[in-house]
Design a protein around this motif. Structure first.
Motif: not given
Lengths: 541, 65
Positions: B30, B33-34, B37-38, B40-42, B45
């Motif tokens: 978990d 996965a978190a 996710a962070r 991918i977002l960074v 952007n």
């Protein structure tokens, strides 16, 4: 048998027997509005102010209790103001600008709506729905006193509707038994569960969201929260998967708890269970009264078509959205604003019946935009898969330190009026250097003028707005009149007119529709072009 | 079309890969996965370009294509 489905806040139209009930044959009315909620009342007001006889049928005797829609947008207030009751709403409402977003026990970030200056109305006010309806009703009474032909019949429940080609047959139940009416036009403003829609067997398709929300309106006795919108994702106090706190008039705070799909509604609605959630959130020392509470679920869906010959759907009966973003009642007000003048022109023979189809085109466009935005917000607030949940929390984790992620946090993108880009009634966009925000199809932005505001001066009809440009005082094209509103640099002390309507252009001529949307714009007046645009805006091409 | 760079664009690929794997050391599934996710977002952007992002999403959804 007529049974009340809800308690009334204001019993303002008690049942009274009408002569129609004793008529030997069904009496024909030009317009019947089905449903006396905010959209039905606004519809009656719009048509009645034009002198069109309008009859509202409602199965209750007044305005229902419960805050329900609480967040009214600038555009909805501007429309209400065109009808004469926007200022009263603003005076009663709570104006707010600051919002805070929390995750668990941390504040993720704070935002300020920072409303643009030079508008008569703020971006939003919070106002309990019964007050909003009451102001519309009071305005109806005021218009009636001036002779507006508006009638509201309480405890008149529509039980059957039949399309009879050039009119609609309506069967009604009252405490004195049934009677029948005919209407040239029936406007169905009877809400998301629209009985009229069901009577006609019409579709209403979209997504069901498997979640429920518990609303509690509470009056604080021992403490106060600031006038801000607070939104918690996965709050530490565990009273819901998300929680929203918002202030309303009368020192009442609205709290929405997201409580999941598989809940025992009866159990959750017990005062002691509501209090348990509230106490966990507020702390045991805070004293309050519960004013009203309810559980709601929602869907994001719309009818495929809002116009069905002589039956027209407006508001929640035509489209339903999640509450995130305040797009329910606010979009219904825009439906009314859009339909009112079109129906007026068609009924007086100044425009072809096909103009009504542009209501369908424009408001379906608006509904799709609202459904898209509210679906996105819902997916962020209530993630549907483990991965979606992981991404949502990753956004919240990053938002605390990285500004870019704050733009991804979606607790509801707040309602702004849609622009009818590329749709049938729009004329030329022929003003080089002008701002995109006032392109054809857009709702006019307000601007301060000496002693008032632009939207007040636009009023109700077609307007030729000239900015430092020559034009005749009015023109009439095939029975439709457009009057000139001449303004210029001398009227624009703040510079807002230039910024919002001229940009780099030296002069401008705007053709503006009765719903204060831009139909076309040019640098200078050209009679042939203006007449053509006026015809197009009336559906004559 | 095809703005997505599929040829090597990382100067020291082995070093990057090692760092990526090491960043996940000691994390539960978990937590990993978190982190992903962070990340991918960074990175999304940082890229910014909507076309590249759409192409990347499409390319990774159908890795064999």
């Amino acid at each position: 048998m007529l049974q009340d489905r809800y308690t009334l806040a204001f019993r303002v139209y008690p049942y009274a027997r009408s002569a129609d009930q004793d008529a030997p044959a069904p009496v024909r009315h030009p317009v019947v509005v089905g449903g006396g909620g905010p959209i039905g009342l606004a519809m009656a007001l719009d048509l009645g102010r034009q002198g069109i006889p309008v009859l509202v049928l409602d199965d209750h005797e007044g305005i229902g209790m419960g805050s329900r829609a609480i967040c009214f947008s600038k555009r909805a207030l501007e429309i209400a103001d065109r009808y004469g009751c926007g200022e009263a709403m603003l005076e009663k409402g709570v104006v707010w600008n600051v919002g805070k977003v929390f995750h668990d026990d941390r504040q993720v970030f704070e935002f300020n709506l920072l409303p643009e200056t030079g508008h008569k109305f703020p971006a939003f006010i919070n106002l309990q729905q019964p007050y909003f309806e009451r102001f519309l009703f009071d305005q109806i009474e005021a218009e009636r006193a001036r002779g507006a032909p508006i009638e509201i019949r309480g405890k008149n429940r529509i039980d059957a509707v039949e399309d009879a080609g050039d009119h609609v047959r309506i069967a009604i139940t009252t405490p004195d038994g049934p009677y029948a009416l005919e209407a040239d036009w029936l406007i169905a403003c009877d809400g998301a569960g629209s009985p009229i829609r069901a009577m006609l067997g019409l579709d209403f398709e979209g997504r069901v969201f498997q979640d429920s929300f518990l609303i509690a309106d509470i009056r604080m006795k021992s403490t106060e929260f600031p006038t801000e919108r607070w939104f918690w994702f996965e709050p530490w106090f565990k009273s819901g998967a998300s929680t929203l706190l918002h202030k309303q008039p009368d020192d009442v705070w609205r709290i929405d708890f997201q409580i999941g799909w598989d809940v025992d509604r009866k159990e959750e609605m017990k005062p002691e269970n509501i209090r348990r959630r509230l106490d966990a959130m507020l702390g045991p020392e805070v004293e309050y009264d519960i004013v009203w509470s309810s559980i709601y679920t929602f869907q994001c869906r719309r009818m495929r078509k809002f116009t069905h010959n002589r039956v027209i759907f407006a508001g929640d009966s035509a489209h339903q959205v999640s509450p995130f973003g305040a797009r329910g009642a606010n979009s219904g007000m825009q439906d009314v604003d859009n339909l009112g003048w079109k129906l007026g022109l068609v009924m007086s023979g100044q425009a072809p019946a096909s103009l009504i189809e542009s209501y369908n085109e424009e408001r379906v466009h608006g509904a799709d935009e609202n459904i898209l935005n509210s679906t996105r917000a819902t997916d962020f607030i209530t993630p549907k898969s483990k991965t979606s949940h992981i991404f949502r929390n990753a956004v919240l984790d990053l938002a605390e330190h990285m500004p870019f992620a704050r733009s991804l946090v979606n607790s509801g993108r707040l309602s702004v009026p849609c622009t009818y880009d590329g749709l049938s009634l729009n004329g030329p966009d022929a003003l080089a250097g002008s701002p995109a925000r006032s392109r054809p199809g857009s709702a006019c932005a307000d601007a301060p003028l000496e002693g008032g505001y632009l939207l007040d001066r636009l009023g109700d009809g077609f307007v030729i707005l000239t900015l430092d440009a020559a034009a005749p005082e009015s023109i009439e094209e095939d029975g439709v009149v457009a009057r000139r509103l001449a303004l210029g640099a001398a009227d624009d002390a703040s510079g807002a007119l230039r910024e919002r309507y001229l940009g780099d252009a030296a002069s401008a001529v705007y053709l503006i529709r009765p719903d204060q949307h831009v139909a076309a714009r040019w640098e200078n007046y050209d009679e042939a072009a203006l007449r053509a645009a006026l015809r197009k805006a009336c559906g004559k091409d | 079309m095809a703005k997505l760079v599929t040829a090597l664009n990382i100067a020291a690929p082995d070093e990057f890969y090692e760092k990526l794997i090491r960043a996940h050391e000691g994390l539960s599934d978990d937590e990993s996965a978190a982190l992903n996710a962070r990340l991918i977002l960074v990175l999304a952007n940082q890229i910014g370009d909507a076309e590249i992002l759409a192409e990347a999403l499409e390319a990774c959804r159908t890795p064999a294509a």
